[in-house]
Design an enzyme around this catalytic site. Sequence first.
Site, PDB file in Angstrom:
ATOM      1  N   MET A   1     -37.254 109.746 -48.617  1.00 58.09           N
ATOM      2  CA  MET A   1     -37.399 110.788 -47.131  1.00 58.09           C
ATOM      3  C   MET A   1     -36.917 111.759 -48.012  1.00 58.09           C
ATOM      4  SD  MET A   1     -38.542 108.268 -45.667  1.00 58.09           S
ATOM      5  CE  MET A   1     -38.091 109.497 -44.592  1.00 58.09           C
TER       6      MET A   1
ATOM      7  N   ASP B   1     -49.091 113.768 -48.968  1.00 54.04           N
ATOM      8  CA  ASP B   1     -49.778 112.070 -48.670  1.00 54.04           C
ATOM      9  C   ASP B   1     -51.232 112.400 -48.693  1.00 54.04           C
ATOM     10  OD1 ASP B   1     -47.396 110.418 -48.051  1.00 54.04           O
ATOM     11  OD2 ASP B   1     -47.877 111.824 -45.827  1.00 54.04           O
TER      12      ASP B   1
ATOM     13  N   GLY C   1     -35.553  99.591 -47.522  1.00 56.40           N
ATOM     14  CA  GLY C   1     -35.651  99.250 -49.519  1.00 56.40           C
ATOM     15  C   GLY C   1     -36.274  97.469 -49.779  1.00 56.40           C
TER      16      GLY C   1
ATOM     17  N   HIS D   1     -47.845 105.053 -48.958  1.00 55.28           N
ATOM     18  CA  HIS D   1     -47.461 105.512 -46.754  1.00 55.28           C
ATOM     19  C   HIS D   1     -48.627 105.176 -46.183  1.00 55.28           C
ATOM     20  CE1 HIS D   1     -47.781 108.557 -43.875  1.00 55.28           C
ATOM     21  NE2 HIS D   1     -48.981 108.694 -44.159  1.00 55.28           N
TER      22      HIS D   1
ATOM     23  N   ASN E   1     -39.189  97.477 -49.892  1.00 56.27           N
ATOM     24  CA  ASN E   1     -40.860  97.638 -50.986  1.00 56.27           C
ATOM     25  C   ASN E   1     -40.372  97.431 -52.353  1.00 56.27           C
ATOM     26  OD1 ASN E   1     -43.134  97.767 -49.393  1.00 56.27           O
ATOM     27  ND2 ASN E   1     -42.037  99.894 -48.907  1.00 56.27           N
TER      28      ASN E   1
END
Length: 209
Positions: free
Chosen positions: A98, A158, A20, A117, A22
């Site tokens: 995830m 992505d 966590g 990403h 971010n």
Amino acid sequence: MTSVAAARRGRVVVLASGGGTNFQALVDATTSKSLDADIVALVTDQPLALVIHRAVAAGIEPAMVERAGGETRGDYDARLAEIVGSFEPDVVVLAGWMRLLTMAFLGQFPDRVINLHPALPGEFPGINAIERALEAAQRLGLRRTGVMVHFVPDEGTDDGPLVASVEVEIRTDDTLDTLASRVHAAEHTLLVQAVAAVLAARRPSPSVS
């Protein structure tokens, strides 16, 4: 008399499965007022994830949404979408989430789901992107990697439309730890900027009366 209606603060829901950092960067930015938004929910699928402690410390009640035994991906994502939707988010941030999301979730939040990403557009999609970039540097002489934030319109990996990106130098003496440290620092800054940009684009012009 002319008056301008105040714009509503953006509502952000973060989905995270791990440490966590971010998520913490977003919380810190809202606390310092450098991001004009509220983190209205932290959603996680991992009951032992460290991000839960960060949410509690920030006064944000974490929402635990584990996949039940026998539950299909589509059913899980539909249930997840209902929970996330209850927070009325302006943007949904995948910050270390995830699980690959299906259209059962993504279809409920068009142009509102963004993903962080640790690679540049078109490079190293999927897991272990930093490790793969370092290997490419050592074997092929790659001299830069980076970070990107992109929209998630569908079930691709992505490869959605780009919101923002930044390059990170790969140094000749880099180890995985040193490179990862710089990539993560770039993530924290870029994610805040990207969320601000998406919210600004979605925010209607203030009404004048």
